[in-house]
Write a protein that holds these residues in place. Structure first.
Motif, PDB file in Angstrom:
ATOM      1  N   VAL B  65       0.070   3.882  -0.178  1.00  0.00           N
ATOM      2  CA  VAL B  65       0.261   4.574   1.111  1.00  0.00           C
ATOM      3  C   VAL B  65      -1.042   5.159   1.664  1.00  0.00           C
ATOM      4  CG1 VAL B  65       2.702   5.021   0.796  1.00  0.00           C
ATOM      5  CG2 VAL B  65       1.099   6.725   0.020  1.00  0.00           C
ATOM      6  N   THR B  66      -2.095   4.312   1.676  1.00  0.00           N
ATOM      7  CA  THR B  66      -3.389   4.766   2.162  1.00  0.00           C
ATOM      8  C   THR B  66      -3.551   4.524   3.659  1.00  0.00           C
ATOM      9  OG1 THR B  66      -4.314   4.185   0.026  1.00  0.00           O
ATOM     10  CG2 THR B  66      -5.867   4.593   1.811  1.00  0.00           C
ATOM     11  N   ASN B 183       3.283   9.146   4.635  1.00  0.00           N
ATOM     12  CA  ASN B 183       1.856   9.440   4.806  1.00  0.00           C
ATOM     13  C   ASN B 183       0.994   8.191   4.721  1.00  0.00           C
ATOM     14  OD1 ASN B 183       0.785  12.722   4.144  1.00  0.00           O
ATOM     15  ND2 ASN B 183       2.884  12.163   4.572  1.00  0.00           N
ATOM     16  N   ALA B 184       1.509   7.064   5.278  1.00  0.00           N
ATOM     17  CA  ALA B 184       0.801   5.801   5.104  1.00  0.00           C
ATOM     18  C   ALA B 184      -0.208   5.528   6.216  1.00  0.00           C
ATOM     19  CB  ALA B 184       1.781   4.648   5.013  1.00  0.00           C
ATOM     20  N   GLY B 185       0.116   5.916   7.438  1.00  0.00           N
ATOM     21  CA  GLY B 185      -0.860   5.781   8.510  1.00  0.00           C
ATOM     22  C   GLY B 185      -1.044   4.374   9.062  1.00  0.00           C
ATOM     23  N   SER B 287      -3.826  13.614   4.898  1.00  0.00           N
ATOM     24  CA  SER B 287      -3.322  12.402   4.275  1.00  0.00           C
ATOM     25  C   SER B 287      -2.589  11.453   5.187  1.00  0.00           C
ATOM     26  CB  SER B 287      -2.423  12.708   3.072  1.00  0.00           C
ATOM     27  OG  SER B 287      -2.487  11.651   2.184  1.00  0.00           O
ATOM     28  N   GLY B 288      -2.126  11.944   6.338  1.00  0.00           N
ATOM     29  CA  GLY B 288      -1.341  11.082   7.228  1.00  0.00           C
ATOM     30  C   GLY B 288      -2.099   9.840   7.640  1.00  0.00           C
ATOM     31  N   THR B 399      -6.343   8.609  -0.312  1.00  0.00           N
ATOM     32  CA  THR B 399      -5.340   7.764   0.342  1.00  0.00           C
ATOM     33  C   THR B 399      -4.978   8.297   1.723  1.00  0.00           C
ATOM     34  OG1 THR B 399      -3.423   8.884  -0.642  1.00  0.00           O
ATOM     35  CG2 THR B 399      -4.390   7.092  -1.898  1.00  0.00           C
ATOM     36  N   VAL B 400      -6.020   8.572   2.524  1.00  0.00           N
ATOM     37  CA  VAL B 400      -5.816   9.094   3.882  1.00  0.00           C
ATOM     38  C   VAL B 400      -5.727   7.949   4.889  1.00  0.00           C
ATOM     39  CG1 VAL B 400      -6.773  10.518   5.718  1.00  0.00           C
ATOM     40  CG2 VAL B 400      -7.037  11.207   3.330  1.00  0.00           C
ATOM     41  N   GLY B 401      -6.729   7.065   4.854  1.00  0.00           N
ATOM     42  CA  GLY B 401      -6.697   5.923   5.745  1.00  0.00           C
ATOM     43  C   GLY B 401      -7.468   6.084   7.034  1.00  0.00           C
TER      44      GLY B 401
HETATM   45  K   LIG Z   1      -2.478   7.726   4.332  1.00  0.00           K
END
Ligand SMILES: [K+]
Ligand SMILES: [K+]
Lengths: 455, 455
Positions: B65-66, B183-185, B287-288, B399-401
């Motif tokens: 979920v990055t 929170n995968a973005g 993290s979103g 794992t923010v993205g």
């Molecule tokens: K993320």
């Protein structure tokens, strides 16, 4: 005479009741005096007064034995100015060692009889000898001056052989020996050490001086007294030596590997000179601050490695800066203890009390916070790239003095920020750690335990 | 049937004996499957197989979920490919929450009756209900799907009003709700959220989904069960909420202050829109991973702020990454305890055990080490500037993205490094913390105490 006695009582009282505040006052006073001296027209070759932001920066850099410069030490300052800088380095270095040692003793006194015995043990000196600050200061001065004289004796003949007249060679020998042993990194030559980059007769004494100076007084005393009788070494000595050795060897190998083919630095040199350059860089990065290659010419990976080594720093109660090698040792020992599932943190057959861990976290978090805030401020002020700003900030915080030249390019406000960072990095870490350790007291009542989830 | 039973026994046995290893195996398997699916020609609009480094990167990014991408989610992947990504996010998110919760339970079981009671308390569920992984998984799925449905119900009508046909609006509603809550973005639109940058009907559900998802399952359960009966809240819940609130407000204010006059981002917007942008950035940074402004257009100071917030991350046992807010809380509580001179670390009338501090140091040092090593490697591989490389590394680790686009520019080896970093940042921190906590045991004999000097 009554006034002197009164002043002495006042000093004793402040030192006994709040050693951390005493440290702040003494350092601030010293910086004010040296700033005033450097502001005098007679200190600058131009014959005019140096602006406050440059004289303050230089005074802070000298007293905090950092070695960052905003003007050329060799060309901006007169001989008088250079003597002022050297005296500031000498006084600053002695002050830092004495203060850190006094604070460690103060911590030990509050820790009760058992802690006191341990701290005396870690200083490896009898109570009677270290009971007074005066005696401690004498021991520190005697040891420091002896080592500095030895270094000057090694360096002066070399400068004479290289063609300098006796007076100048002696001055350079003394300047480099004081600058090296105090981990200050100031050079009296306008192009620094670059002309001597393959001259082992000069490089080896400098590396020895910096390395011994960065171990810290408690370790040096143990090594002088107990020599190679390892069983008499304190835990502090063992931890300092082991981590310093790991960082020294690891730093040398990593620096060599990253710079080996860099045409701007060492690619053209012989293998032997490459190794010397890597060793020199590894020794100097953890606080010495002398350099053989232009720091901005290094690979960006080497700059990152340098950032990490500078932040780590040298031994406690030394003229080296950074978060200190024992802080790193304690944190990694705690992690290893966790990984093995031990409830105690152990090293060399000794248990490290839990309170020490919390002091270590505090020093680490304080350091990271200071560097981050200063980096943010300097990014906004200078508009320079992150790699240069981070490098200069860590160099100032850890009182290393390596530089890509950013300090000199900054507007006055940026110079004040760096001055504050040098002061906070120098006086902050030693006083914080002791102030925290001094306050430890047992609680009268206990709360029920509850465990938050971590990670 | 015998095979199935045998396999189930095997899984139960591995899960019971080494939950950390079990986590690594499950995540690796999931990533292999989704990589294979994304490598199929039917997954790419080109009709050809996607190269391994791109399909692996996307699979890792989705399962962890990055939300970092090396190819455009909207244009490179077919509908089938996008469904695979969404399923990977859904499965990955559930897996992370369940795993982290199971591991916390496993920790509690090893901690004896008292620890067990506390952990159940912190999950706020009866033993009988959480005794089995199956029951836990059901609770996690039910709660997650309920929240995701709610979000989709809020979003779908808006996309219809904006002119999308029902099918497409529903698909976008579901995609964004799953992407936000986990929170995968990931975004299914080719220009991301930029067209909706002032559309509160879309931004608010996204912020709500990300914020709730980043608190973590243990906190969400407590909030659902105990509601506003604060006395029933666990210490973990209180710490998570307080630190999250501080970071949220502090992040909004700092982001607004730094970007207010930046003509490349929000300078031209109305004051209301500026505030919304700052709030959105503050929520998403921890993290979103959704963004309204080009990350590379931000001031370098804002990028540094973003680095710090990303590294901090969200709540434990959540789909947010980073070192987690409770880790930060415990470290600062330890520092405050030191500053006050307390020998115990206390919060909200509870004592935090010493072992927790050591787990917190381990997580922090592991995180900083991973980010530093990856930054060094990517500096060497990409030749990009430190600010961009550091930003991408922290974004991957936590794992923010968020991205300045560096991921897509990297050669294959760089993509593999980032994939490994995402995996280590995701699975590493949760398994490390529990593996360490699980191993804690009392020692049979004690060493004498000795105190090294710190700082
Ligand atoms: K993320
Ligand atoms: K220095």
């Amino acid at each position: 005479r009554r006034f002197v006695l009164g002043a002495r009582d006042l000093v004793d009282s402040v030192a006994a009741h709040s050693p951390a505040r005493f440290a702040l006052i003494v350092f601030s006073l010293a910086i004010c005096i040296f700033t005033a001296l450097l502001s005098l027209p007679v200190a600058a070759t131009s014959g005019r007064a140096t602006p406050l932001y440059d004289s303050l920066f230089t005074a802070v850099s000298a007293v905090c034995v950092t070695g960052l410069t905003v003007v050329s030490t060799a060309t901006h300052w007169t001989f008088f100015g250079q003597v002022v800088i050297l005296v500031a380095v000498f006084v600053g270095g002695l002050g830092i060692i004495t203060l850190a040692s006094v604070l460690s003793l103060a911590v030990s006194k509050r820790l009760g009889v058992r802690g006191k015995l341990m701290a005396q043990q870690s200083m490896n000196v009898e109570t009677s000898k270290l009971g007074e600050v005066g005696t401690l200061l004498r021991t520190v001065i005697t040891t420091s001056v002896a080592i500095e004289l030895l270094l000057a004796l090694m360096l002066t003949p070399r400068f004479m052989i290289l063609g300098e007249p006796f007076g100048q060679a002696l001055w350079h020998g003394i300047f480099y020996s004081i600058s090296a042993f105090n981990n200050a990194g100031f050079t009296p030559h306008s192009d620094g050490l670059v002309p001597y980059e393959t001259d082992l007769w000069i490089l080896i004494p400098l590396m020895l001086g910096v390395a011994i100076g960065s171990l810290g007084f408690p370790v040096v005393m143990v090594l002088i007294m107990a020599r190679n009788n390892v069983r008499k070494w304190t835990l502090h000595t063992k931890l300092t030596l082991v981590v310093s050795a790991i960082l020294l060897v690891g730093g040398t190998v990593a620096w060599a590997a990253l710079e080996w083919d860099n045409a701007r630095t060492i690619a053209e040199l012989s293998i032997g000179d490459k190794v010397i350059h890597a060793l020199f860089a590894s020794v100097m990065t953890r606080s010495g601050g002398f350099n053989l290659v232009e720091q901005g010419d290094m690979e960006s990976t080497t700059m990152l490695l340098t950032d990490a080594l500078m932040f780590a720093g040298g031994g406690s109660a030394s003229t080296a800066g950074g978060i200190k090698v024992t802080t790193i040792a304690v944190m990694f020992l705690a992690i290893f203890a966790e990984a093995r599932g031990d409830t105690e943190v152990r090293a060399f057959g000794r248990r490290i009390p839990e309170g020490v861990m919390r002091v270590a976290i505090s020093v680490l978090v304080l350091g990271a916070t200071l560097v981050s805030l200063a980096t943010g401020a300097l990014l906004a002020i200078s508009g320079a790239t992150l790699d240069r700003v981070l490098f200069e900030s860590i160099s100032a915080f850890a009182t290393v003095g390596l530089s890509t030249g950013l300090s000199g390019e900054l507007p006055p406000i940026g110079k004040y920020v760096l001055s504050a960072l040098m002061f906070a990095g120098r006086v902050g870490t030693i006083t914080l750690a002791s102030a925290l350790a001094l306050r430890q007291r047992d609680q009268l009542y206990h709360y029920p335990e509850e465990r938050p989830i971590i990670g």
